[in-house]
Design a protein around this motif. Sequence first.
Motif, mmCIF file in Angstrom:
data_model
loop_
_atom_site.group_PDB
_atom_site.id
_atom_site.type_symbol
_atom_site.label_atom_id
_atom_site.label_comp_id
_atom_site.label_asym_id
_atom_site.label_seq_id
_atom_site.Cartn_x
_atom_site.Cartn_y
_atom_site.Cartn_z
ATOM 1 N N ILE A 17 -1.351 -4.066 -8.154
ATOM 2 C CA ILE A 17 -1.256 -3.289 -6.917
ATOM 3 C C ILE A 17 -2.655 -2.889 -6.431
ATOM 4 N N THR A 18 -3.504 -2.490 -7.374
ATOM 5 C CA THR A 18 -4.864 -2.096 -7.012
ATOM 6 C C THR A 18 -5.640 -3.260 -6.410
ATOM 7 N N VAL A 19 -5.571 -4.426 -7.060
ATOM 8 C CA VAL A 19 -6.280 -5.606 -6.560
ATOM 9 C C VAL A 19 -5.742 -6.018 -5.193
ATOM 10 N N SER A 20 -4.417 -5.964 -5.030
ATOM 11 C CA SER A 20 -3.807 -6.326 -3.745
ATOM 12 C C SER A 20 -4.305 -5.420 -2.632
ATOM 13 N N ASN A 21 -4.402 -4.136 -2.915
ATOM 14 C CA ASN A 21 -4.854 -3.200 -1.892
ATOM 15 C C ASN A 21 -6.333 -3.365 -1.571
ATOM 16 N N LEU A 22 -7.141 -3.694 -2.569
ATOM 17 C CA LEU A 22 -8.551 -3.978 -2.306
ATOM 18 C C LEU A 22 -8.686 -5.228 -1.439
ATOM 19 N N TRP A 23 -7.841 -6.217 -1.707
ATOM 20 C CA TRP A 23 -7.872 -7.468 -0.944
ATOM 21 C C TRP A 23 -7.517 -7.227 0.515
ATOM 22 N N GLY A 59 0.788 -1.227 0.000
ATOM 23 C CA GLY A 59 0.000 0.000 0.000
ATOM 24 C C GLY A 59 0.815 1.268 0.000
ATOM 25 N N VAL A 60 2.096 1.173 0.363
ATOM 26 C CA VAL A 60 2.949 2.369 0.425
ATOM 27 C C VAL A 60 4.170 2.226 -0.485
ATOM 28 N N ALA A 61 5.048 1.277 -0.157
ATOM 29 C CA ALA A 61 6.294 1.124 -0.911
ATOM 30 C C ALA A 61 6.033 0.757 -2.373
ATOM 31 N N GLY A 62 5.134 -0.189 -2.593
ATOM 32 C CA GLY A 62 4.831 -0.628 -3.953
ATOM 33 C C GLY A 62 4.307 0.494 -4.834
#
Length: 254
Positions: free
Chosen positions: A227-233, A188-191
Motif C-alpha cells: 500500500i505504501t509503495v502504491s501510494n508513493l507511485w 489511498g483511502v479504501a485500502g
Amino acid sequence: MVPLLDSLAADERWLYPVFLAVYAAIYCVGHLTLFRRWAPRYRLDGASCLISLAHGTPAALAAAGAILAQPPTARGFAAPNSRLQDHVLDYSVAYFTMDLLHYLTFLPGDTLFIAHHLATLFVFVTCRYLVRHGAYALLVLLVLAEVTSLLQNVWTLAGIWRAEKPAAARVYRALSPPFYFLYTVVRGVAGPLFFLKMSLFYLSGQAVDVIPWWVRISWIIVVGTAITVSNLWIWNLWKELFRERKQIMAKKGT
C-alpha cells in the motif's frame, strides 16, 4: 457470472494447473501473435499487460462473488476458506506465477516487480495452502487492488506508444486524470482503511488458533508495504501530471 461461480464452487478439482496453462496460452498468443511486430521490449510489456487484463477484472468480480456467496457470519478475518475462495486464490496465484516467470526470464533486473510478485505469492499461498483461513481479508484486498486493472492496463499500453503514436498520446492524456483519481481513492483511502481494520484484528490475537502469529505479522508487513509503495507511485504520477500541465499553461502564456 453467477452460474460460473456456482460451477466453480461445486468443482472439487485442483484448478491451479488449469489456470496456469490458460495464462501461459494467453501470454504466448500475445508474445508470438498479437504483438509480434512490436519492438522486443514493447512486445514483452504488451504480453504482460495481456495476462494482467485476463486476471484483473475477472479476479475482482470473482473475489467479490466469493465474498458475497458466504453468509455474513462467515465473512471474517479468521473465517475458514470456502472452496470458491480457494479457487479464486488459485486463479490469482497462477497469474502471479506466470508474470513472475516473465520477469525472471526476460526482465531479471526489474527487482521491484519481482519482489512484489514474490511477496504477493507468499501471502496468497500461505492463505490457500498453509493456514486455509483468512481468505476473506485477502479477497477484499484483491478487489481493491484489481478494480483499477482494466483502466490501468489500457493506460499502460497507451503510455508505451505515446511517444510514437499521436492517438496513443491522446488516450494516455485523457485516461491519466480519471485513472489517477480512481487509483488514489482505492489505494489511498479504501485500502488503508481496510488494512487498518485487518491489522488491528490480527494484532489483537483473535486469530491465534487458526493463523500463526508469524503468518499474521507477515501479511501485515507485506500488505502495508504494498500500500505504501502504491501510494508513493501514484503520488509521483500526480506530481508529474501537474508539472506537465503547468508547463503547458506556461507555454500558452508566452
